[in-house]
Design a protein around this motif. Structure first.
Motif, PDB file in Angstrom:
ATOM      1  N   ARG A  72       0.841  -1.203   0.000  1.00 23.70           N
ATOM      2  CA  ARG A  72       0.000   0.000   0.000  1.00 23.70           C
ATOM      3  C   ARG A  72       0.876   1.252   0.000  1.00 23.70           C
ATOM      4  O   ARG A  72       0.568   2.242  -0.658  1.00 23.70           O
ATOM      5  CB  ARG A  72      -0.919   0.016   1.221  1.00 23.70           C
ATOM      6  CG  ARG A  72      -1.767  -1.236   1.435  1.00 23.70           C
ATOM      7  CD  ARG A  72      -2.911  -1.366   0.444  1.00 23.70           C
ATOM      8  NE  ARG A  72      -2.520  -1.771  -0.895  1.00 23.70           N
ATOM      9  CZ  ARG A  72      -2.135  -3.020  -1.227  1.00 23.70           C
ATOM     10  NH1 ARG A  72      -2.040  -3.974  -0.305  1.00 23.70           N
ATOM     11  NH2 ARG A  72      -1.822  -3.320  -2.471  1.00 23.70           N
ATOM     12  N   LEU A  73       1.977   1.217   0.745  1.00 16.13           N
ATOM     13  CA  LEU A  73       2.907   2.344   0.738  1.00 16.13           C
ATOM     14  C   LEU A  73       3.541   2.502  -0.638  1.00 16.13           C
ATOM     15  O   LEU A  73       3.696   3.627  -1.140  1.00 16.13           O
ATOM     16  CB  LEU A  73       3.986   2.149   1.804  1.00 16.13           C
ATOM     17  CG  LEU A  73       5.099   3.201   1.834  1.00 16.13           C
ATOM     18  CD1 LEU A  73       4.534   4.590   2.127  1.00 16.13           C
ATOM     19  CD2 LEU A  73       6.162   2.827   2.854  1.00 16.13           C
ATOM     20  N   ALA A  74       3.898   1.382  -1.255  1.00 18.61           N
ATOM     21  CA  ALA A  74       4.498   1.433  -2.596  1.00 18.61           C
ATOM     22  C   ALA A  74       3.543   2.103  -3.580  1.00 18.61           C
ATOM     23  O   ALA A  74       3.964   2.907  -4.422  1.00 18.61           O
ATOM     24  CB  ALA A  74       4.861   0.026  -3.058  1.00 18.61           C
ATOM     25  N   GLN A  75       2.263   1.796  -3.476  1.00 15.65           N
ATOM     26  CA  GLN A  75       1.282   2.433  -4.345  1.00 15.65           C
ATOM     27  C   GLN A  75       1.291   3.948  -4.158  1.00 15.65           C
ATOM     28  O   GLN A  75       1.259   4.719  -5.123  1.00 15.65           O
ATOM     29  CB  GLN A  75      -0.117   1.884  -4.044  1.00 15.65           C
ATOM     30  CG  GLN A  75      -1.234   2.492  -4.872  1.00 15.65           C
ATOM     31  CD  GLN A  75      -1.141   2.111  -6.341  1.00 15.65           C
ATOM     32  OE1 GLN A  75      -0.831   0.970  -6.665  1.00 15.65           O
ATOM     33  NE2 GLN A  75      -1.397   3.074  -7.225  1.00 15.65           N
ATOM     34  N   ALA A  76       1.379   4.377  -2.891  1.00 15.82           N
ATOM     35  CA  ALA A  76       1.373   5.806  -2.603  1.00 15.82           C
ATOM     36  C   ALA A  76       2.625   6.506  -3.111  1.00 15.82           C
ATOM     37  O   ALA A  76       2.597   7.712  -3.402  1.00 15.82           O
ATOM     38  CB  ALA A  76       1.217   6.030  -1.098  1.00 15.82           C
TER      39      ALA A  76
END
Length: 477
Positions: free
Chosen positions: A292-296
């Motif tokens: 999810r952090l990578a997406q952000a």
């Protein structure tokens, strides 16, 4: 003492809010060692006034941070500091920067339907747990001071109010970056990354290469943290992305718990009806949260670089865990049969409901030949069930070159004798609610030396009593 307010200058990253003072505060706990480390030479009345929000230091700019987060798998587009304030950033004598974060400071724009307050029960639990984890050598936020008040706070029932002042190099969460990504403000993301580089990792460059290296560090630190949770039997209980630290710190202590009887499916959070954050799910959840952090961060770091960094998570976690488990069992090098030995040990422990911490601590008493100590057999509901495994383990120990004394010393250095069991925290809370902090003080002294023999306090190292199973710990804790 040198104070700064770098983060509060980002007026788009939250809101300036004055704390709502607690009435008639009492200073209950003060972490003098940490205060000295931060260079904060305040009197007890000053600590009481600061932690209760009655009087801040002149240089402080209280600021509520905004962030988002995936909570139990579902996305919440706006969360934020609903009952906490970043008071400022201390630059310690050694040059390191520490956030001062006041929890229980009253309503903020992000309180939603909450009152912005904290109760003594949850505040003391956070204070005890963060210090216990620190002395176990696990990355964590720290507790600096705790105040109590007779001002009532209502949860399931009326409870005494409290506030805890905690410190950490940074309180930046995965959710900070999710907020600006999903709210259509991608230009804010590199500003926060630059802030993290400037204040924590100045060796990195403020460009795509530096941001990639930063994400790789977050992946590595998160994997290492969760491996160490697993090794010590710690369950966080609410691993939402807004509770995940960019520095790989254990952040936001709520319905946490250390394993008593070993159960890989143990759920420490009464509110976690589906077991999303069960003990054995924590490694997978850590990976999911990093995705999810990578997406952000996908607007400032190339997709391939993000995927490569994420691909290192499992290796880092497994290598840290495997090396740690080898040390816990007193083995100096891997042999081919060791994975099967480990798997069968955990199968035995689960079937026999063995106390996790006592098991590893008492294994140090077992020699490579001779009888199995009664103290170890007594952890099994059916002692005969462990004979085969003990025999295999002793045969494995016989191939080690260290003496029994060397092996035992090495095991005792990594297997804590004393952990913060829920029933111990509960006993301290019940006394504190009656105005008696002696049990909390005693626990803090005990947990500051978790690996040391403290014979006069051996009863704190015993398996949990039967009544402890009825303790109900939820997100409100």
């Amino acid at each position: 003492m040198m104070l700064d307010n770098l983060y509060a200058r980002f007026d788009w990253a939250g809101a300036r809010v004055e704390p709502t003072p607690l009435s008639s505060p009492r200073l209950l706990l003060l972490n003098r060692d940490l205060a000295d480390e931060l260079g904060m030479d305040l009197s007890e009345p000053q600590w009481r006034e600061l932690t209760s929000g009655n009087r801040l230091l002149p240089e402080m700019t209280p600021f509520a941070q905004v962030y988002a987060g995936h909570q139990f798998g579902g996305f919440s587009p706006q969360l934020g500091d609903g009952r906490a304030l970043l008071l400022g950033e201390v630059v310690a004598p050694d040059g390191r920067r520490w956030d001062l974060h006041l929890k229980g400071a009253g309503k903020t724009p992000y309180s939603r339907f909450g009152d912005g307050r904290a109760v003594l029960r949850s505040s003391l639990r956070e204070y005890l747990a963060s210090e216990a984890m620190h002395h176990l050598g696990i990355a964590t936020t720290r507790a600096l001071s705790l105040v109590g008040s007779e001002e009532p706070v209502y949860r399931e029932q009326r409870e005494p109010g409290a506030a805890v002042l905690r410190a950490a190099p940074s309180h930046l969460r995965f959710g900070h970056f999710e907020y600006f990504y999903y709210s259509g403000q991608p230009e804010r993301i590199p500003v926060l990354l630059d802030y993290l580089i400037d204040t924590q990792w100045p060796d990195l460059t403020k460009d795509q290469a530096g941001y990639t290296a930063l994400f790789e560090r977050v992946v590595e630190k998160t994997a290492t943290l969760i491996a160490r949770w697993q090794l010590v039997g710690f369950c966080h209980g609410v691993m939402n992305t807004d509770n995940m630290s960019m520095l790989g710190l254990t952040l936001d202590y709520g319905p946490y718990g250390f394993l008593d009887a070993y159960d890989p499916d143990h759920i420490c959070n009464h509110s976690d009806h589906g077991g999303r954050y069960a003990y054995d799910q924590q490694p997978a959840v850590g990976n999911w949260n990093l995705q999810r952090l990578a997406q952000a961060l996908s607007g400032v770091i190339e997709l391939e670089a993000l995927q490569q960094a994420l691909g290192k998570y499992e290796y880092q976690l497994l290598s840290t865990y495997s090396e740690g488990m080898r040390q816990k069992l007193g083995l100096t090098a891997w042999q081919d049969e060791d994975p099967a030995l480990f798997r069968d040990m955990f199968t035995l422990m689960a079937a026999q409901k063995v106390d996790y911490s006592c098991w590893f601590r008492r294994l140090a008493q077992l020699e490579s030949s001779g009888p199995v100590p009664d103290s170890l057999l007594g952890l099994l509901t059916e002692p005969e069930a462990g004979r085969d495994w003990f025999g295999r383990y002793q045969a494995r120990l016989a191939r080690e070159s260290r003496t029994q004394a060397e092996k035992a010393a090495g095991m005792n250095a990594v297997n804590p004798k004393y952990i913060l069991r829920n029933h111990l925290a509960q006993q301290a809370i019940e006394r504190a609610e009656q105005g008696d902090m002696s049990e909390a003080d005693r626990l803090l002294l005990l947990l500051a030396r978790p690996f040391d023999e403290q014979p006069e306090l051996d009863h704190y190292a015993m398996p949990a009593p039967a009544w402890a199973e009825s303790l109900c710990i939820s997100c409100s804790s």
